[in-house]
Scaffold this active site. Structure first.
Site, PDB file in Angstrom:
ATOM      1  N   ASP A   7       4.336 -19.275 -10.733  1.00 21.08           N
ATOM      2  CA  ASP A   7       4.946 -17.985 -10.427  1.00 21.08           C
ATOM      3  C   ASP A   7       6.417 -18.115 -10.802  1.00 21.08           C
ATOM      4  O   ASP A   7       7.179 -18.769 -10.094  1.00 21.08           O
ATOM      5  CB  ASP A   7       4.770 -17.672  -8.935  1.00 21.08           C
ATOM      6  CG  ASP A   7       5.551 -16.434  -8.498  1.00 21.08           C
ATOM      7  OD1 ASP A   7       5.609 -16.181  -7.285  1.00 21.08           O
ATOM      8  OD2 ASP A   7       6.112 -15.726  -9.368  1.00 21.08           O
ATOM      9  N   LYS A  69      15.795 -13.481 -14.930  1.00 18.15           N
ATOM     10  CA  LYS A  69      14.501 -12.871 -15.286  1.00 18.15           C
ATOM     11  C   LYS A  69      14.688 -11.410 -15.680  1.00 18.15           C
ATOM     12  O   LYS A  69      13.967 -10.862 -16.511  1.00 18.15           O
ATOM     13  CB  LYS A  69      13.546 -12.986 -14.100  1.00 18.15           C
ATOM     14  CG  LYS A  69      12.142 -12.511 -14.389  1.00 18.15           C
ATOM     15  CD  LYS A  69      11.234 -12.881 -13.230  1.00 18.15           C
ATOM     16  CE  LYS A  69       9.897 -12.167 -13.346  1.00 18.15           C
ATOM     17  NZ  LYS A  69       9.000 -12.505 -12.249  1.00 18.15           N
ATOM     18  N   GLU A 146       1.517 -10.317 -12.098  1.00 15.62           N
ATOM     19  CA  GLU A 146       1.718 -10.790 -10.726  1.00 15.62           C
ATOM     20  C   GLU A 146       0.834 -10.100  -9.694  1.00 15.62           C
ATOM     21  O   GLU A 146       0.228 -10.775  -8.857  1.00 15.62           O
ATOM     22  CB  GLU A 146       3.201 -10.684 -10.358  1.00 15.62           C
ATOM     23  CG  GLU A 146       4.005 -11.801 -11.001  1.00 15.62           C
ATOM     24  CD  GLU A 146       5.469 -11.484 -11.217  1.00 15.62           C
ATOM     25  OE1 GLU A 146       5.950 -10.531 -10.586  1.00 15.62           O
ATOM     26  OE2 GLU A 146       6.117 -12.195 -12.007  1.00 15.62           O
ATOM     27  N   ASP A 169       4.262  -4.749  -4.712  1.00 13.73           N
ATOM     28  CA  ASP A 169       4.989  -5.992  -4.938  1.00 13.73           C
ATOM     29  C   ASP A 169       6.467  -5.704  -5.123  1.00 13.73           C
ATOM     30  O   ASP A 169       6.902  -5.221  -6.174  1.00 13.73           O
ATOM     31  CB  ASP A 169       4.401  -6.673  -6.190  1.00 13.73           C
ATOM     32  CG  ASP A 169       5.130  -7.963  -6.549  1.00 13.73           C
ATOM     33  OD1 ASP A 169       4.721  -8.605  -7.534  1.00 13.73           O
ATOM     34  OD2 ASP A 169       6.113  -8.330  -5.871  1.00 13.73           O
TER      35      ASP A 169
END
Lengths: 566, 478
Positions: A7, A69, A146, A169
């Site tokens: 992850d 990211k 994800e 999420d």
């Protein structure tokens, strides 16, 4: 040779693997499951990743990078001391660190991995993730989105056989909504939506801005250290509001002490606009899946930011039911990625679960539309693959030439939902030659193939000549040629990573330095002395002495940290 | 091969059968191993599901019941509870409210009709409140009222989202006199900017155009200067003002004349109306009156730069670029970071082809508002133009620096690499140099020959030749 599931998060990263008893997390050198996605350069120009780097965000902000990211797939460059890194390179350091943790754990080499990406990541961002893996020496088996990963780790604990659920999420930097249906051993993604620029950090920023605005401090005048300290206060306040009805922020600037308290209701009002931004992707995902909220059996929360009570209550308001948050929101994705490893290998201990995913964005070309008898208007977007189409998928559209004696057709490849291309993202372009002919007489077939990793290939066939051109999205901006990859790999090889076995002591010193920064007067002196003593012992290189001193220092630093808690 | 044969079942309306078959077939046509096989299977599955859901279902698990409320628009059909497909397109024509009705109690339809009489239908309550707010002008322009009503649980309950979305549009069609900040608030809640295609297909296109205009970034006609004493007919004033605005945009001077003066009679202290008065006089070339009208507008609130901006915009639209420029610079002296004014000034520069000056402003704009679409648009325009110039003059440093800065601002780092002067750009220059050298050489040679001939004609050729040959001999010896 084991493969691992990773992850790669905005704030933290995790690595896991499959065992007969299910997926398990692999701890890092400090025994922690979570490794902060932070990279720093030390005084010897060695790379530090994780907890140590995170401590240095405050003490050496110009040598440290975090939350990169958010910039994957862009050309942004990060300056860390004498090095300049791209977001992929920074991510590759994090991946390398996780790889090293896994190899230390297994006692053997690891070369393959399944890596997670936000469901809403576009083509460029996914390619960047693959590149980061390559640079870290990992072959990427599969990119898994994800929410799908979290869903499968949730799905295996499910008792009922047919379920429709929403995965909500909210991570550090991105927001993903996915609607999934599970039946008869099939896990089907019905639709996905999200916001690439919405995460827990936005709520932290909100508190920080609220603080400086109400105390009339000019944010522009604060230096790196002050800003980092401010955000830390905001972060702590945000967490305090999770457990208590109130949170406090204090800040010292130029000998003046500022303090601000905020309660849950006030925070909810303050965050109203951010909460509104959560609602729209959910609406869209429901519409695209042709489902009503009442048909949803469960809402699953993942991502650290979902711990905030205002998020839970917003979800409750939206669905009329309370969300499930019994999976550890930080670990679910990594565990799911590890399950995907097993599924990929058709591991016998996994109940066969077949995953089908969808394409998150509409993909198409730019075309000209006829607006009048002889008038054409360029710049319109013709979808070839609609969003939320199940993947893998391959679709083709036929286009014709616009003008007499046109010798070339220029195909612009776009991604997005706007009816005009200028509102969409350009992924690449392709030029094909056509034999000169009257307008409309030459035709081409444009075929878009979207593979299971969410990566796009375009093929153009000129009907009259039979010539096929396969796109070269590879040579597009943001993609590296083979030579470029080799050059970068070589350059990166020369960069030293700080040795794993020395990390404990490094962390102690970094932590001590950070506490020194945060402290004042007498406390500072005390910490400074502790560090000096420790460094002296280190230089004597007596292993026994060092490990004893390290333990003492660790305890003392924890005690000092306790003094700062509110 | 038909879809049903791929699934290997007979056409059926039973969803569970279809799903079971699909799940079984998936193991054979695994998406990872056989993408093409999977695609065919998936198409068959989707088709079969659609077919099945269009048929009346025998088992009813969850029921959606449609009701007719006190609608202000066309009557809707009641949908039989056995239809359980929630087709997005159909929803817009119907009101869906989710009630748990116990079928064991008897005739379902009776239940339906009983529900209609229920007074506390939450959606009705919502729109009643909206009507309340709208009907009182001072309440209407107070954004807090709207924020409150939009934050109620009803708006958050997603099962009402489609109903409220379409009813909201119908409400606004009849009640459209709202200040821009409230339009934008509504858009934050409903996201119409992302539903353009859908809206255009369902609602009158002139209203959709109007809606998009109201939610755009452009300055709208302001409500803040209208009197607070409720003494005028607000809606009449606003409607007329809009008519004048449209007439000016359409160059319909007669239309302007028809409404301008009677609107001023309703209320003459609205700066936007006075600006329009100024624009009218500008068009008919009455300088004194246009300047007076503009001044009157400013005098209402000399600190309001929006009025100044409106005037600068009017000048720009009417091609008085120098006046627009001057006014923009004045505004920027007060408020140097104003995005709209900076963009307008850049547009003025672009019109006068002052590329570099426009470029500088727009790059600054992007620093302050990195996502501003208009700024980016104009920067791309400049890039296009400068590139054309650059092709002709690849060695021009100023040109190159400007292009580089623009690319950096737009985040196109790689394009800056391509800007470095290449050898091939130098070639034409080299070619020119070589030609010049050759010509010079020829000229010198000819001149030399010419001198020799002159000397020759004067009889000194032989000594020259002897000297020349001796020189040559000396060289040979060397």
């Amino acid at each position: 040779m084991p493969a691992i599931g990773i992850d790669l998060g905005t704030t933290n990263s995790l690595v896991a693997y499959w065992t007969e008893n299910g997926p398990e997390l692999i701890p890092n050198v400090f025994g922690c499951n979570l490794t902060p996605s932070v990279v720093s350069v030390d005084e010897n120009n060695e790379i530090l990743v994780g907890e140590v780097a995170r401590e240095r965000l405050i003490t050496y902000p110009h040598l440290t990078a975090s939350a990169f990211k958010r910039y994957m797939g862009t050309d942004k460059q990060f300056q860390l001391g004498k090095y300049t890194f791209s977001p992929e390179e920074l991510s590759s350091f994090v991946l390398k660190s996780l790889k090293a943790d896994a190899e230390a754990f297994f006692g053997e080499e690891v070369h393959e991995a399944v890596i997670s990406v936000p469901a809403y990541f576009n083509d460029m961002q996914r390619k960047a993730t693959k590149r980061a893996a390559e640079l870290a020496g990992l072959k990427v088996e599969r990119l898994i989105s994800e929410p799908t990963a979290a869903a499968i780790s949730y799905g295996l604990h499910q008792v009922e056989s047919e379920t429709k659920f929403v995965v909500f999420d909210l991570g550090g930097g991105t927001f993903d909504v996915s609607i999934l249906e599970m039946f008869e051993g099939v896990m089907e993604v019905r639709s996905i939506a999200g916001d690439n620029f919405l995460g827990g950090e936005d709520f932290t920023n909100l508190l920080a801005t609220y603080f400086v605005d109400s105390e009339k401090i000019d944010k522009q005048l604060l230096d790196y250290k002050a800003l980092a300290g401010l955000y830390k206060q905001a972060e702590m306040c945000k967490r305090a509001l999770c457990d208590n009805n109130q949170g406090k922020m204090t800040f010292t600037l130029e000998k003046q002490c500022y303090e601000k308290t905020i309660n849950r209701d006030e925070f909810e009002k303050l965050a109203n606009n951010l909460l509104l931004r959560l609602r729209y992707p959910v609406e869209r995902a429901l519409r695209d899946a042709s489902l009503t909220p009442s048909e949803i059996d469960a809402v699953v929360l993942i991502g650290g930011a979902t711990r905030m009570p205002i998020i839970k209550s917003s979800v409750g308001r939206m669905f009329g039911k309370l969300p499930f948050s019994n999976i550890n929101p930080d670990e679910a994705v990594a565990l799911g990625a590890a399950i995907q490893v097993a599924l990929k290998e058709r591991n016998e201990s996994v109940n066969e679960l077949i995953l089908t995913d969808v394409c998150p964005y509409t993909l198409g070309v730019d075309v000209a539309k006829q607006v009048d008898k002889d008038k054409f208007e360029a710049g319109y977007f013709l979808p070839i693959i609609e969003r939320n189409t199940p993947i893998p998928v391959s679709r083709v559209e036929r286009l014709v030439t616009l003008q007499d004696n046109q010798s070339k057709i220029h195909i612009g490849i776009y991604q997005g939902e706007s009816r005009r291309v200028e509102g969409n993202i350009k992924l690449g372009d392709l030029q094909v030659n056509v034999p000169p002919n009257k307008a409309g007489m030459e035709q081409i077939d444009v075929r878009y193939t979207y593979d299971i990793n969410g990566i796009l290939e375009v093929e153009v066939l000129v009907l009259s000549t039979g010539v096929k051109n396969r796109i070269v999205i590879e040579k597009n901006e943001g993609s590296m040629t083979k030579k470029e990859i080799e050059d970068r790999l070589n350059a990166l090889k020369d960069i030293k990573i700080h040795p794993r076995d020395k990390m404990e002591n490094k962390l102690l010193i970094a932590k001590g330095e950070r506490l020194y920064e945060e402290a004042l007067r007498e406390k500072r002196e005390y910490i400074g002395n502790l560090l000096q003593e420790f460094e002296a012992i280190l230089s004597r290189q007596n292993e026994r002495e060092i490990s004893k001193a390290a333990k003492e220092l660790k305890d003392k630093l924890e005690q000092i940290e306790g003094w700062f808690d509110y | 091969m038909s879809y049903w044969s791929i699934l290997e079942i007979d056409p059926t309306a039973e969803v569970s059968t279809i799903k079971k078959t699909y799940a079984k077939k998936l193991k054979i046509y695994h998406p990872e191993d056989d993408p093409e096989g999977y695609q065919r299977l998936r198409e068959a599955y989707d088709y079969a599901l659609k077919y099945a859901k269009s048929k009346p279902q025998i088992t009813v698990e969850k029921r959606e019941v449609a009701l007719e409320g006190n609608s202000i628009f066309e009557p809707k059909e009641i949908i039989c509870p056995t239809d359980n497909i929630f087709e997005h397109r159909e929803v817009e024509k119907n009101l869906y409210v989710d009630y748990d009705i116990d079928i064991s109690k008897g005739n379902i339809f009776e239940e339906c009709f009983n529900e209609i009489d229920r007074p506390k239908n939450p959606i009705e309550g919502f729109f009643t409140r909206l009507n309340q707010i709208y009907s009182d002008f001072q309440e209407r322009i107070e954004i807090k009222n709207w924020e409150e009503v939009l934050n109620t649980d009803l708006m958050w309950d997603l099962k009402y989202m489609d109903v409220i979305n379409s009813r909201m549009i119908y409400f606004l069609i009849d009640n459209s006199n709202l200040p821009k900040n409230i339009w934008r608030l509504l858009n934050d809640n409903f996201h119409w900017d992302e539903q353009e295609e859908y809206l255009r297909s369902r609602f009158p296109s002139d209203f959709v155009g109007f809606l998009f205009d109201q939610i755009s970034n452009t300055m709208g006609l302001r409500y803040s200067y209208l009197p607070k004493n409720n003494e005028i007919d607000y809606d009449l004033f606003i409607d007329y003002r809009r008519i004048i605005f449209n007439a000016l945009a359409n160059e319909d001077i007669k239309g302007v004349e028809e409404y301008l003066f009677r609107t001023l009679e309703i209320y003459s202290h609205d700066p936007d109306l006075l600006c329009m008065k100024g624009e009218y006089y500008l068009r008919i070339r009455d300088n004194t009156r246009h300047e007076k009208a503009f001044q009157d507008a400013i005098d209402i609130n000399p600190e309001d730069i929006s009025t100044l901006f409106y005037e600068a915009d009017i000048y720009f639209k009417n091609n008085r670029i120098d006046k627009a420029e001057k006014l923009c610079k004045y505004i920027l002296s007060i408020n140097p970071k104003d995005l709209n004014t900076n963009t307008l000034l850049a547009k003025c520069y672009l019109k006068s082809k002052k590329w570099y000056m426009a470029n500088e402003i727009l790059i600054e704009n992007l620093k302050l508002s990195p996502n501003d679409k208009e700024t980016k648009q104009y920067l791309y325009l400049i890039v296009k133009e400068l590139n054309v110039q650059y092709k002709k003059k690849p060695l021009n440093r100023e040109l190159r620096n400007n292009l580089k800065n623009t690319y950096l601002a737009l985040g196109e780092y790689r394009k800056t690499e391509e800007l470095k002067p290449k050898l091939k750009d130098l070639l034409p220059l080299l070619k020119k140099l070589i030609i010049i050298l050759i010509i010079a050489f020829c000229v010198i040679t000819l001149a030399g020959l010419g001198i020799i001939l002159i000397f020759a004609s004067k009889g000194t050729l032989i000594p020259v030749i002897i000297i020349a040959s001796s020189v040559l001999n000396k060289r040979k010896k060397k």
